[in-house]
Motif scaffolding. Sequence first.
Motif, PDB file in Angstrom:
ATOM      1  N   SER A 123      25.290  43.024  35.928  1.00  0.00           N
ATOM      2  CA  SER A 123      25.879  42.843  37.253  1.00  0.00           C
ATOM      3  C   SER A 123      27.308  42.347  37.088  1.00  0.00           C
ATOM      4  O   SER A 123      27.537  41.307  36.473  1.00  0.00           O
ATOM      5  CB  SER A 123      25.045  41.890  38.124  1.00  0.00           C
ATOM      6  N   TYR A 124      28.233  43.142  37.575  1.00  0.00           N
ATOM      7  CA  TYR A 124      29.668  42.794  37.638  1.00  0.00           C
ATOM      8  C   TYR A 124      30.294  42.565  36.272  1.00  0.00           C
ATOM      9  O   TYR A 124      30.928  41.537  36.037  1.00  0.00           O
ATOM     10  CB  TYR A 124      29.882  41.570  38.547  1.00  0.00           C
ATOM     11  N   ILE A 161      20.553  49.936  34.664  1.00  0.00           N
ATOM     12  CA  ILE A 161      20.683  49.618  36.089  1.00  0.00           C
ATOM     13  C   ILE A 161      21.775  48.567  36.236  1.00  0.00           C
ATOM     14  O   ILE A 161      21.761  47.543  35.540  1.00  0.00           O
ATOM     15  CB  ILE A 161      19.354  49.090  36.664  1.00  0.00           C
ATOM     16  N   GLY A 162      22.736  48.832  37.126  1.00  0.00           N
ATOM     17  CA  GLY A 162      23.825  47.868  37.271  1.00  0.00           C
ATOM     18  C   GLY A 162      24.488  47.911  38.631  1.00  0.00           C
ATOM     19  O   GLY A 162      24.377  48.898  39.369  1.00  0.00           O
ATOM     20  N   GLU A 163      25.154  46.801  38.946  1.00  0.00           N
ATOM     21  CA  GLU A 163      25.989  46.717  40.143  1.00  0.00           C
ATOM     22  C   GLU A 163      27.370  46.248  39.697  1.00  0.00           C
ATOM     23  O   GLU A 163      27.484  45.275  38.940  1.00  0.00           O
ATOM     24  CB  GLU A 163      25.381  45.752  41.152  1.00  0.00           C
ATOM     25  N   PHE A 164      28.402  46.939  40.178  1.00  0.00           N
ATOM     26  CA  PHE A 164      29.771  46.704  39.715  1.00  0.00           C
ATOM     27  C   PHE A 164      30.706  46.687  40.920  1.00  0.00           C
ATOM     28  O   PHE A 164      30.477  47.388  41.897  1.00  0.00           O
ATOM     29  CB  PHE A 164      30.206  47.843  38.774  1.00  0.00           C
ATOM     30  N   SER A 193      35.296  38.452  48.849  1.00  0.00           N
ATOM     31  CA  SER A 193      33.986  37.895  48.482  1.00  0.00           C
ATOM     32  C   SER A 193      33.837  37.608  46.999  1.00  0.00           C
ATOM     33  O   SER A 193      32.780  37.161  46.557  1.00  0.00           O
ATOM     34  CB  SER A 193      32.882  38.854  48.930  1.00  0.00           C
ATOM     35  N   GLY A 194      34.885  37.871  46.204  1.00  0.00           N
ATOM     36  CA  GLY A 194      34.806  37.628  44.766  1.00  0.00           C
ATOM     37  C   GLY A 194      35.275  38.837  43.984  1.00  0.00           C
ATOM     38  O   GLY A 194      35.669  39.857  44.549  1.00  0.00           O
ATOM     39  N   GLY A 195      35.203  38.714  42.668  1.00  0.00           N
ATOM     40  CA  GLY A 195      35.585  39.824  41.796  1.00  0.00           C
ATOM     41  C   GLY A 195      37.037  39.767  41.375  1.00  0.00           C
ATOM     42  O   GLY A 195      37.841  39.036  41.957  1.00  0.00           O
ATOM     43  N   PRO A 196      37.387  40.566  40.363  1.00  0.00           N
ATOM     44  CA  PRO A 196      38.749  40.565  39.824  1.00  0.00           C
ATOM     45  C   PRO A 196      39.753  41.128  40.825  1.00  0.00           C
ATOM     46  O   PRO A 196      39.406  41.956  41.663  1.00  0.00           O
ATOM     47  CB  PRO A 196      38.654  41.485  38.599  1.00  0.00           C
ATOM     48  N   ASP A 221      42.457  42.590  39.561  1.00  0.00           N
ATOM     49  CA  ASP A 221      43.126  43.572  38.705  1.00  0.00           C
ATOM     50  C   ASP A 221      42.347  44.886  38.796  1.00  0.00           C
ATOM     51  O   ASP A 221      41.162  44.945  38.446  1.00  0.00           O
ATOM     52  CB  ASP A 221      43.141  43.048  37.262  1.00  0.00           C
ATOM     53  N   GLU A 222      43.001  45.936  39.290  1.00  0.00           N
ATOM     54  CA  GLU A 222      42.302  47.211  39.501  1.00  0.00           C
ATOM     55  C   GLU A 222      41.710  47.769  38.211  1.00  0.00           C
ATOM     56  O   GLU A 222      40.700  48.467  38.238  1.00  0.00           O
ATOM     57  CB  GLU A 222      43.251  48.239  40.131  1.00  0.00           C
ATOM     58  N   ASP A 223      42.307  47.449  37.065  1.00  0.00           N
ATOM     59  CA  ASP A 223      41.793  47.939  35.787  1.00  0.00           C
ATOM     60  C   ASP A 223      40.440  47.330  35.415  1.00  0.00           C
ATOM     61  O   ASP A 223      39.778  47.795  34.481  1.00  0.00           O
ATOM     62  CB  ASP A 223      42.792  47.661  34.662  1.00  0.00           C
ATOM     63  N   LEU A 224      40.026  46.283  36.120  1.00  0.00           N
ATOM     64  CA  LEU A 224      38.714  45.671  35.889  1.00  0.00           C
ATOM     65  C   LEU A 224      37.685  46.107  36.931  1.00  0.00           C
ATOM     66  O   LEU A 224      36.538  45.664  36.895  1.00  0.00           O
ATOM     67  CB  LEU A 224      38.836  44.140  35.904  1.00  0.00           C
TER      68      LEU A 224
END
Length: 199
Positions: A106-107, A133-136, A146-149, A151-154
Amino acid sequence: MSQQEFWNNKFARDGYLYGLKPNTFLASKIKLLKRDSNLLCLGEGEGRNAIFFAKRGFKVTAIDASDIGLEKLENRAKEENLEIQTCCMDLNDWQDDKKYDVIVASYLHMYKDERAQLFEQIEESLAQDGYFIGEFFSKKQLNYTSGGPKDEDLLYSVDDFKKHFLYCEKDIKEVVTILDEGKGHQGEACVIRVIIQKL
């Protein structure tokens, strides 16, 4: 800054950054999986997914770059009387001859130019009929808070997954969802959900 330094800084705080509950999408797909399977958690951090699957009879291994995150996982596993193998490493260094029935994530924060090698290793490490199985976070996550990088490359696109895993059956969707994962992920988000089965 190395992956270990980056994540240790995040996980050194009190509590669990992304909470104690597993990722909702990963947990919802448990019905696809055979209990007692060998399951690998990639970029597992403080262990919320690993604990969830180990409690339900899976033989769980967890990899993360953060020794602090994995120590939290190990402490929780002891409290819950669970056996979970942990491995502290950057996923760019991951090479594994072992076959897994299930690989979950996940992520994962992996740069775009690092993913081909990782995806090849995931496909190689899946047993026949095994699931990844994953969520990205989608690139559209830049529009959300709501969170996350940032940087578009991530961040990921559906095509990142479609052009890999050539010998697999793929179900890849971009969706808007509501995250409720500790302090780290709260609110509306745009994610890519992946179910890939090795044929």
